[in-house]
Design a protein around this motif. Structure first.
Motif, PDB file in Angstrom:
ATOM      1  N   GLU A   1       0.830  -1.209   0.000  1.00 29.07           N
ATOM      2  CA  GLU A   1       0.000   0.000   0.000  1.00 29.07           C
ATOM      3  C   GLU A   1       0.863   1.258   0.000  1.00 29.07           C
ATOM      4  O   GLU A   1       0.525   2.250  -0.651  1.00 29.07           O
ATOM      5  CB  GLU A   1      -0.928   0.005   1.214  1.00 29.07           C
ATOM      6  N   ALA A   2       1.981   1.217   0.733  1.00 30.47           N
ATOM      7  CA  ALA A   2       2.879   2.373   0.791  1.00 30.47           C
ATOM      8  C   ALA A   2       3.487   2.655  -0.578  1.00 30.47           C
ATOM      9  O   ALA A   2       3.510   3.814  -1.032  1.00 30.47           O
ATOM     10  CB  ALA A   2       3.979   2.118   1.813  1.00 30.47           C
ATOM     11  N   ILE A   3       3.974   1.618  -1.234  1.00 28.62           N
ATOM     12  CA  ILE A   3       4.575   1.793  -2.567  1.00 28.62           C
ATOM     13  C   ILE A   3       3.553   2.357  -3.540  1.00 28.62           C
ATOM     14  O   ILE A   3       3.841   3.291  -4.304  1.00 28.62           O
ATOM     15  CB  ILE A   3       5.153   0.451  -3.071  1.00 28.62           C
ATOM     16  N   GLU A   4       2.345   1.808  -3.498  1.00 26.44           N
ATOM     17  CA  GLU A   4       1.286   2.287  -4.392  1.00 26.44           C
ATOM     18  C   GLU A   4       0.978   3.760  -4.133  1.00 26.44           C
ATOM     19  O   GLU A   4       0.798   4.542  -5.081  1.00 26.44           O
ATOM     20  CB  GLU A   4       0.037   1.443  -4.200  1.00 26.44           C
ATOM     21  N   ALA A   5       0.950   4.154  -2.870  1.00 26.65           N
ATOM     22  CA  ALA A   5       0.664   5.557  -2.532  1.00 26.65           C
ATOM     23  C   ALA A   5       1.776   6.476  -3.028  1.00 26.65           C
ATOM     24  O   ALA A   5       1.499   7.548  -3.596  1.00 26.65           O
ATOM     25  CB  ALA A   5       0.490   5.697  -1.016  1.00 26.65           C
ATOM     26  N   PHE A   6       3.029   6.089  -2.828  1.00 29.22           N
ATOM     27  CA  PHE A   6       4.149   6.894  -3.337  1.00 29.22           C
ATOM     28  C   PHE A   6       4.067   7.012  -4.860  1.00 29.22           C
ATOM     29  O   PHE A   6       4.344   8.085  -5.427  1.00 29.22           O
ATOM     30  CB  PHE A   6       5.483   6.271  -2.937  1.00 29.22           C
ATOM     31  N   GLU A   7       3.701   5.913  -5.514  1.00 30.46           N
ATOM     32  CA  GLU A   7       3.585   5.934  -6.980  1.00 30.46           C
ATOM     33  C   GLU A   7       2.525   6.934  -7.427  1.00 30.46           C
ATOM     34  O   GLU A   7       2.748   7.698  -8.380  1.00 30.46           O
ATOM     35  CB  GLU A   7       3.248   4.531  -7.504  1.00 30.46           C
ATOM     36  N   PHE A   8       1.380   6.948  -6.753  1.00 28.37           N
ATOM     37  CA  PHE A   8       0.343   7.924  -7.092  1.00 28.37           C
ATOM     38  C   PHE A   8       0.877   9.345  -6.916  1.00 28.37           C
ATOM     39  O   PHE A   8       0.581  10.236  -7.722  1.00 28.37           O
ATOM     40  CB  PHE A   8      -0.896   7.722  -6.216  1.00 28.37           C
ATOM     41  N   ALA A   9       1.672   9.558  -5.858  1.00 30.52           N
ATOM     42  CA  ALA A   9       2.192  10.903  -5.580  1.00 30.52           C
ATOM     43  C   ALA A   9       3.041  11.422  -6.719  1.00 30.52           C
ATOM     44  O   ALA A   9       2.868  12.562  -7.176  1.00 30.52           O
ATOM     45  CB  ALA A   9       2.989  10.892  -4.275  1.00 30.52           C
ATOM     46  N   PHE A  10       3.982  10.580  -7.226  1.00 28.00           N
ATOM     47  CA  PHE A  10       4.842  11.122  -8.288  1.00 28.00           C
ATOM     48  C   PHE A  10       4.242  10.995  -9.686  1.00 28.00           C
ATOM     49  O   PHE A  10       4.710  11.658 -10.612  1.00 28.00           O
ATOM     50  CB  PHE A  10       6.280  10.576  -8.222  1.00 28.00           C
ATOM     51  N   VAL A  11       3.188  10.191  -9.845  1.00 26.86           N
ATOM     52  CA  VAL A  11       2.460  10.200 -11.118  1.00 26.86           C
ATOM     53  C   VAL A  11       1.662  11.493 -11.236  1.00 26.86           C
ATOM     54  O   VAL A  11       1.612  12.121 -12.306  1.00 26.86           O
ATOM     55  CB  VAL A  11       1.530   8.965 -11.231  1.00 26.86           C
TER      56      VAL A  11
END
Length: 347
Positions: A103-113
Motif C-alpha cells: 500500500e505504501a509503494i502504491e501511494a508513493f507511486e500515485f504521488a509522483f504520477v
C-alpha cells in the motif's frame, strides 16, 4: 480564547481551516503534538486542499505516532481530492511505518504520477523497495530519479547496490565509480566496491577497496570484518585475526563479530582460544548465535558431554537457530546424538 471566538464567528470553510491551521502552529510551538494533529485534521476536513496543513501533518504524525489515524484521515481527504499528491505521499509514509509495504509503494507511486517533479516521492518509494529487498523495483525508480533529477553520490551508490544484489557486479562497479567522481571520500562506495570484488573472489582488489574505506572511516566495524575475511581468504591469518579483533573493539555488542572470530580460531585449530573469547563476549553481547557457537567450540575441543548439555539448553531457548551449529561444524549433521536431540525438540 481568541481563536475559539473566531471559530464561532465564521461559517466560511477556508477561513475556519486557516484558524485551525494557526491553532496547530501554536500547539507545535508548545510541543503538544497530539493536539496539533487534531487541529490539522480539523483544518483539512474544512479544506482538503490546504497544502501547508498537509505538509505539516506528516511531521506531526511522526511526532505524535498517530499512524492509524493518519491513514484514516488521508483516505478521507483523498475521497474529496484524489489528485492531492501530498496526501498520497503522507499516506505512503503512514503505511510504510505500519508495515503495509504494498500500500505504501502504491501511494508513493500515485504521488509522483500526479506530480512528476516530486523528487521526495520517487526517492522514498525507491528507498522502501530497497529496504524490503525488491531490488529490481527499486532500481526502476532509482533510474527514473536519475533521468529526471540531478544525480548525487548517494543515488549512484544505491543504484550500484541494486546491481550488486542482483549479481551484476561489473555494472555495479560502473555506478560506484560514477559515485566516487561526485564524492571521492564516500567510504561506503569503496566498501561496496570491495564487496563486488569479494563476490568475484578477487581478494587483493577487495582488500585495496576495503583499506580505502577504512582510511576514510576507521570506526566502521563492518569494513574491518570484511577486511579480516578477505585476508583470511588469501591465508594471511595474522592480519585476519587483527582486523576481526578491531571490529570487535569498535562494536563489542555485535555478536556476529565474536562468532566470526571464534569460527576463525576453530578453523585454525585454536578451539580453546575461541572458547575463551566467547566467554569474554558474554560480558558485552548476547544472542543465540553466541550460544550455538560456544557449543560448536565445545564439540571441536572434545568437550562432548558439556556440548550436549548446552545444546539442549540452546534448543529450548531458540530452536530455529540450530542450523548455525552445522554452518560452524558441518560434521555435526552426521552426529547421531546431535540429530536425536534436535529431533526430540521438534516434537
Amino acid at each position: 480564547i481568541l481563536l475559539n471566538e473566531l471559530k464561532r464567528q465564521t461559517d466560511n470553510s477556508k477561513e475556519l481551516s486557516e484558524i485551525y491551521f494557526i491553532e496547530a502552529h501554536i500547539y507545535e510551538h508548545q510541543e503538544q503534538f497530539e493536539q496539533m494533529f487534531f487541529a490539522l485534521k480539523a483544518a483539512l476536513l474544512e479544506n482538503p486542499k490546504h497544502n501547508e496543513a498537509l505538509e505539516r501533518l506528516w511531521l506531526c504524525v511522526e511526532l505524535s505516532r498517530n499512524y492509524e489515524e493518519s491513514i484514516i484521515l488521508h483516505e478521507e481527504i483523498l475521497d474529496k481530492d484524489p489528485y492531492s499528491y501530498i496526501a498520497w505521499y503522507n499516506l505512503g509514509h503512514a503505511n510504510a511505518y505500519l508495515g503495509n509495504y504494498s500500500e505504501a509503494i502504491e501511494a508513493f507511486e500515485f504521488a509522483f504520477v500526479i506530480k512528476e517533479d516530486f523528487e521526495f516521492a520517487y526517492r522514498d518509494c525507491a528507498e522502501l523497495c530497497f529496504e524490503i529487498k525488491l531490488y529490481r523495483k527499486a532500481l526502476k525508480y532509482y533510474q527514473e530519479i536519475l533521468e529526471h533529477f540531478e544525480p548525487d553520490s548517494e543515488l549512484l551508490l544505491r543504484i550500484g547496490q541494486c546491481y550488486q544484489f542482483l549479481n551484476s557486479t561489473n555494472t555495479a562497479r560502473t555506478f560506484y565509480m560514477r559515485a566516487l567522481k561526485l564524492d571521492p571520500l564516500n567510504d561506503e562506495v569503496f566498501f561496496h566496491i570491495g564487496l563486488c570484488y569479494a563476490l568475484e573472489e578477487k581478494w587483493k582488489s577487495a582488500i585495496k577497496s576495503y583499506e580505502k574505506a577504512i582510511r576514510i572511516e576507521d570506526k566502521q566495524e563492518e569494513y574491518l570484518a570484511a577486511l579480516a575475511a578477505a585476508y583470511y581468504a588469501i591465508n594471511e591469518a595474522t592480519k585476519a585475526e587483527k582486523y576481526w579483533k578491531k571490529a570487535i573493539g569498535v562494536a563489542p555488542e555485535q555478536s556476529a563479530y565474536w562468532v566470526q572470530l571464534a569460527r576463525f580460531l576453530m578453523q585454525t585449530d585454536r578451539g580453546e582460544e575461541a572458547l575463551a573469547f566467547l566467554e569474554e563476549a558474554e560480558h558485552f553481547s548476547a544472542g543465540s548465535d553466541l550460544m550455538y557457537c560456544r557449543i560448536a567450540c565445545l564439540f571441536a575441543t572434545g568437550k562432548r558431554q558439556e556440548a550436549i548439555y548446552w545444546l539442549g539448553e540452546a534448543l529450548h531457548e531458540d530452536f530455529e537457530m540450530h542450523r548455525a551449529l552445522f554452518e560452524l561444524l558441518p560434521e555435526l549433521e552426521r552426529d547421531i546424538d546431535v540429530i536425536n536431540l534436535i529431533t526430540a525438540y521438534m516434537a
